[in-house]
Write an enzyme that holds these catalytic residues in place. Sequence first.
Site, mmCIF file in Angstrom:
data_model
loop_
_atom_site.group_PDB
_atom_site.id
_atom_site.type_symbol
_atom_site.label_atom_id
_atom_site.label_comp_id
_atom_site.label_asym_id
_atom_site.label_seq_id
_atom_site.Cartn_x
_atom_site.Cartn_y
_atom_site.Cartn_z
ATOM 1 C CB SER A 28 -15.545 -15.797 -20.963
ATOM 2 O OG SER A 28 -16.113 -15.577 -19.755
ATOM 3 C CB ALA A 81 -12.512 -7.906 -17.194
ATOM 4 C CD GLU A 82 -18.497 -12.518 -16.871
ATOM 5 O OE1 GLU A 82 -19.037 -13.778 -16.958
ATOM 6 O OE2 GLU A 82 -18.567 -11.738 -16.326
ATOM 7 C CB THR A 83 -15.443 -10.129 -23.269
ATOM 8 O OG1 THR A 83 -16.604 -9.707 -22.914
ATOM 9 C CG2 THR A 83 -15.432 -10.793 -24.919
ATOM 10 C CB VAL A 117 -16.824 -5.503 -15.016
ATOM 11 C CG1 VAL A 117 -17.395 -6.846 -14.917
ATOM 12 C CG2 VAL A 117 -16.180 -4.718 -13.928
#
Length: 151
Positions: free
Chosen positions: A75, A70-72, A67
């Site tokens: 974003s 994925a967020e990196t 996660v």
Amino acid sequence: MTDTSAQSPTPAADAELVKLFNDMSAGTLSERMGITFVEASPQRIVATMPVEGNNQPYGLLHGGASVVLAETLGSVGAALHAGEGRIAVGLDINATHHRGARSGLVTGTATPLSLGRTLASYEVVVTDEDGNRLCTSRITCLLRDSAPKAQ
């Protein structure tokens, strides 16, 4: 709806963005997790992350590590899409974990689902070195103007 009219950066521009994001990772969670950017454009963001050091007590890649990857990526893609003078702020992220990994590098690839003026959503697929899908994530970011700098 995804705006497909945006042009991909040239290979030189892409290489400059990759270097910029890798340099910007110094001292951040991305650096701690061992995330290394490979490609960077609003249409496709790719990075790798080692399993070692990002595993849970059973020796498998920690779901939270997937996660973070994925967020990196989502974003970064949203920020690139937002453009200069704007920022991307995460609103929602979810992940489905399909299988585990015990060693090697995993690769995250983020592609846009929807790129608008105020929201950007990306699908991020995390795979192992054999190309097996480990995790599918979706992230939505709010795009807004940067706060004015204090004088």
